[in-house]
Design an enzyme around this catalytic site. Structure first.
Site, PDB file in Angstrom:
ATOM      1  N   GLY A  86       0.841  -1.204   0.000  1.00  0.00           N
ATOM      2  CA  GLY A  86       0.000   0.000   0.000  1.00  0.00           C
ATOM      3  C   GLY A  86       0.873   1.249   0.000  1.00  0.00           C
ATOM      4  O   GLY A  86       0.523   2.272   0.594  1.00  0.00           O
ATOM      5  N   LEU A 134       1.560   3.474  -2.159  1.00  0.00           N
ATOM      6  CA  LEU A 134       1.164   4.706  -2.862  1.00  0.00           C
ATOM      7  C   LEU A 134       0.099   5.494  -2.109  1.00  0.00           C
ATOM      8  O   LEU A 134      -0.328   6.548  -2.550  1.00  0.00           O
ATOM      9  CB  LEU A 134       0.646   4.364  -4.267  1.00  0.00           C
ATOM     10  CG  LEU A 134       1.661   3.704  -5.206  1.00  0.00           C
ATOM     11  CD1 LEU A 134       1.027   3.452  -6.572  1.00  0.00           C
ATOM     12  CD2 LEU A 134       2.909   4.570  -5.368  1.00  0.00           C
ATOM     13  N   GLY A 135      -0.343   4.978  -0.973  1.00  0.00           N
ATOM     14  CA  GLY A 135      -1.383   5.669  -0.204  1.00  0.00           C
ATOM     15  C   GLY A 135      -0.816   6.827   0.605  1.00  0.00           C
ATOM     16  O   GLY A 135       0.371   7.157   0.514  1.00  0.00           O
ATOM     17  N   GLN A 136      -1.699   7.412   1.423  1.00  0.00           N
ATOM     18  CA  GLN A 136      -1.304   8.609   2.181  1.00  0.00           C
ATOM     19  C   GLN A 136      -0.134   8.311   3.128  1.00  0.00           C
ATOM     20  O   GLN A 136       0.836   9.043   3.179  1.00  0.00           O
ATOM     21  CB  GLN A 136      -2.496   9.140   2.990  1.00  0.00           C
ATOM     22  CG  GLN A 136      -2.204  10.482   3.652  1.00  0.00           C
ATOM     23  CD  GLN A 136      -3.131  10.813   4.812  1.00  0.00           C
ATOM     24  OE1 GLN A 136      -3.872   9.969   5.289  1.00  0.00           O
ATOM     25  NE2 GLN A 136      -3.077  12.047   5.271  1.00  0.00           N
ATOM     26  N   ASP A 196       2.285  -1.739  -4.452  1.00  0.00           N
ATOM     27  CA  ASP A 196       0.868  -1.385  -4.383  1.00  0.00           C
ATOM     28  C   ASP A 196       0.146  -2.216  -5.439  1.00  0.00           C
ATOM     29  O   ASP A 196       0.784  -2.894  -6.262  1.00  0.00           O
ATOM     30  CB  ASP A 196       0.671   0.116  -4.637  1.00  0.00           C
ATOM     31  CG  ASP A 196      -0.528   0.665  -3.865  1.00  0.00           C
ATOM     32  OD1 ASP A 196      -0.381   1.601  -3.071  1.00  0.00           O
ATOM     33  OD2 ASP A 196      -1.647   0.124  -4.073  1.00  0.00           O
ATOM     34  N   ILE A 197      -1.172  -2.139  -5.433  1.00  0.00           N
ATOM     35  CA  ILE A 197      -1.944  -2.937  -6.395  1.00  0.00           C
ATOM     36  C   ILE A 197      -1.845  -2.367  -7.808  1.00  0.00           C
ATOM     37  O   ILE A 197      -2.062  -3.057  -8.792  1.00  0.00           O
ATOM     38  CB  ILE A 197      -3.411  -3.062  -5.941  1.00  0.00           C
ATOM     39  CG1 ILE A 197      -4.116  -4.166  -6.727  1.00  0.00           C
ATOM     40  CG2 ILE A 197      -4.137  -1.726  -6.032  1.00  0.00           C
ATOM     41  CD1 ILE A 197      -5.414  -4.632  -6.111  1.00  0.00           C
ATOM     42  N   ARG A 198      -1.502  -1.077  -7.885  1.00  0.00           N
ATOM     43  CA  ARG A 198      -1.358  -0.440  -9.210  1.00  0.00           C
ATOM     44  C   ARG A 198       0.026   0.179  -9.307  1.00  0.00           C
ATOM     45  O   ARG A 198       0.631   0.530  -8.284  1.00  0.00           O
ATOM     46  CB  ARG A 198      -2.425   0.643  -9.391  1.00  0.00           C
ATOM     47  CG  ARG A 198      -2.274   1.727  -8.356  1.00  0.00           C
ATOM     48  CD  ARG A 198      -3.487   2.634  -8.209  1.00  0.00           C
ATOM     49  NE  ARG A 198      -3.504   3.201  -6.862  1.00  0.00           N
ATOM     50  CZ  ARG A 198      -2.962   4.360  -6.508  1.00  0.00           C
ATOM     51  NH1 ARG A 198      -2.365   5.124  -7.393  1.00  0.00           N
ATOM     52  NH2 ARG A 198      -3.006   4.798  -5.258  1.00  0.00           N
ATOM     53  N   TYR A 212     -15.227  -0.691   8.557  1.00  0.00           N
ATOM     54  CA  TYR A 212     -13.786  -0.453   8.729  1.00  0.00           C
ATOM     55  C   TYR A 212     -13.390  -0.666  10.191  1.00  0.00           C
ATOM     56  O   TYR A 212     -12.409  -1.348  10.499  1.00  0.00           O
ATOM     57  CB  TYR A 212     -13.493   0.980   8.284  1.00  0.00           C
ATOM     58  CG  TYR A 212     -12.095   1.477   8.509  1.00  0.00           C
ATOM     59  CD1 TYR A 212     -11.012   0.926   7.831  1.00  0.00           C
ATOM     60  CD2 TYR A 212     -11.858   2.548   9.377  1.00  0.00           C
ATOM     61  CE1 TYR A 212      -9.726   1.422   8.032  1.00  0.00           C
ATOM     62  CE2 TYR A 212     -10.584   3.052   9.572  1.00  0.00           C
ATOM     63  CZ  TYR A 212      -9.520   2.486   8.902  1.00  0.00           C
ATOM     64  OH  TYR A 212      -8.248   2.983   9.087  1.00  0.00           O
ATOM     65  N   LYS A 246     -10.896  -3.335  11.893  1.00  0.00           N
ATOM     66  CA  LYS A 246      -9.722  -2.927  12.687  1.00  0.00           C
ATOM     67  C   LYS A 246      -9.723  -3.627  14.046  1.00  0.00           C
ATOM     68  O   LYS A 246      -8.689  -4.120  14.497  1.00  0.00           O
ATOM     69  CB  LYS A 246      -9.677  -1.399  12.856  1.00  0.00           C
ATOM     70  CG  LYS A 246      -9.295  -0.670  11.578  1.00  0.00           C
ATOM     71  CD  LYS A 246      -7.888  -1.067  11.124  1.00  0.00           C
ATOM     72  CE  LYS A 246      -7.512  -0.536   9.775  1.00  0.00           C
ATOM     73  NZ  LYS A 246      -6.255  -1.091   9.251  1.00  0.00           N
TER      74      LYS A 246
HETATM   75  C1  AKB Z   1     -10.550   7.185   8.344  1.00  0.00           C
HETATM   76  O1  AKB Z   1     -11.010   8.314   8.496  1.00  0.00           O
HETATM   77  O2  AKB Z   1     -11.213   6.219   7.949  1.00  0.00           O
HETATM   78  C2  AKB Z   1      -9.095   6.952   8.694  1.00  0.00           C
HETATM   79  C3  AKB Z   1      -8.916   6.496  10.101  1.00  0.00           C
HETATM   80  C4  AKB Z   1      -9.257   7.385  11.223  1.00  0.00           C
HETATM   81  O3  AKB Z   1      -8.484   5.393  10.323  1.00  0.00           O
HETATM   82  N1  AKB Z   1      -8.347   8.151   8.487  1.00  0.00           N
END
Ligand code: AKB
Length: 311
Positions: free
Chosen positions: A9, A11-13, A35-37, A141, A145
């Site tokens: 990952g 290329l992400g933030q 990364d995937i791309r 998400y 986590k």
């Molecule tokens: C999001 O906003 O989904 C993320 C995080 C807080 O994990 N930046």
């Protein structure tokens, strides 16, 4: 065996900043970005195109390049995962299991996996929220986590996998923009402040969230990975904090540099996600166990963001 790092990952933030910092610290030849791309522009250093959901592709890369450590940054973030719950769950969990399994097989010495303030939920303590509290995430998400934290701890306890994790707050950075998160507004606001001097915010004025400048997040990410194993006493994930802010206060801070800056509000579903997360975080354990020590407060972060993005 010398250290050879794979960043998934990249290329992400977070990955964009992390790869630079790791290469500076350990040498460009020790760090492989993936990364995937493929990146849109030519990048320095070795780059591999890897789908982290594909365990055999991952295994092949790990074996071929003699990888010893993986920083696993692949994730579908909170806002996007609410739109694509099954795809979000699959990406977040399958990629984690793939890395944990390769470590269990003895192919990796250490793994970094990020958790998030999203692992907390509506009945977690709000302001402040400590390390060991009720956790009832209400987003896909967040569920991924919290589940991931428990799986990391399980692989550590049962199989001795040296997996280390921190719960990131919202991260603010200038090199790469975030995508699909609830806290993205805190980056977008700077781009719009410089381009248009105004910003329409999807989070309500008073919705406070824990935030951190990327430089501090990277320092702590590498910090926990470089800590002695016995100092990493929490094997689910560590709270880390820097400052907390809401859109009204962030806009006021920007106005100290750009007096004509205006903020308006067009609140959407992401505010409800923010409402379900803590407003502030306690992080004594991360400070005491392995030295988390952020340098950027809100004013310093705002000054730095505006000057970096203006360059
Ligand atoms: C999001 O906003 O989904 C993320 C995080 C807080 O994990 N930046």
């Amino acid at each position: 065996m010398s250290k050879k790092i794979l960043v998934l990952g990249a290329l992400g933030q977070i990955g964009t900043d992390l790869v630079d910092a790791l290469r500076l610290r350990f040498g460009a030849e020790s760090v492989i970005a993936s990364d995937i791309r493929r990146p849109a522009h030519a990048v320095e250093g070795v780059f591999l195109e890897i789908d982290a959901k594909d365990r055999e592709a991952l295994r092949a890369a790990v074996v071929q390049h003699g990888i010893t450590e993986v920083y696993h940054l692949v994730a579908m973030l909170s806002a996007t995962a609410e739109k694509y719950p099954i795809a979000g769950w699959d990406l977040n969990m399958i990629s984690l299991f793939n890395v944990l399994e390769l470590a269990k097989e003895g192919l990796l010495k250490k793994v970094f996996w990020p958790s998030s303030i999203a692992a907390f939920g509506p009945t977690s303590p709000k302001d402040p929220c400590g390390q060991t509290v009720v956790m009832d995430p209400a987003t896909v998400y967040g569920i991924s986590k919290l589940s991931g934290e428990l799986w990391c701890s399980y692989y550590f306890e049962k199989f001795g996998v040296d997996v280390r994790s921190i719960r990131y707050p919202g991260l603010i950075s200038w090199k790469a923009e975030p995508g699909g998160g609830t806290t993205d507004y805190a980056v977008d606001i700077f781009h719009k402040a410089l381009a248009q001097n105004k910003y329409s915010c999807y989070i309500a004025a008073e919705s406070s969230l824990p935030m951190m400048y990327m430089e501090d997040a990277i320092e702590s990410t590498i910090g926990i990975m470089e800590a002695k194993a016995e100092d990493v006493r929490i094997r689910t994930s560590y709270n880390i904090a820097a400052f907390c802010v809401n859109p009204r206060i962030l806009a006021e801070e920007i106005r100290k540099h750009r007096p004509d800056f205006e903020i308006s509000y067009d609140v959407d579903f992401r505010d409800a996600i923010a409402q379900g997360w803590p407003a502030s975080i306690l992080d004594e354990e991360a400070r005491a166990h392995w030295g988390h020590n952020p340098k950027f407060d809100l004013p310093k972060m705002v000054e730095e963001m505006l000057s970096r993005l203006a360059q």
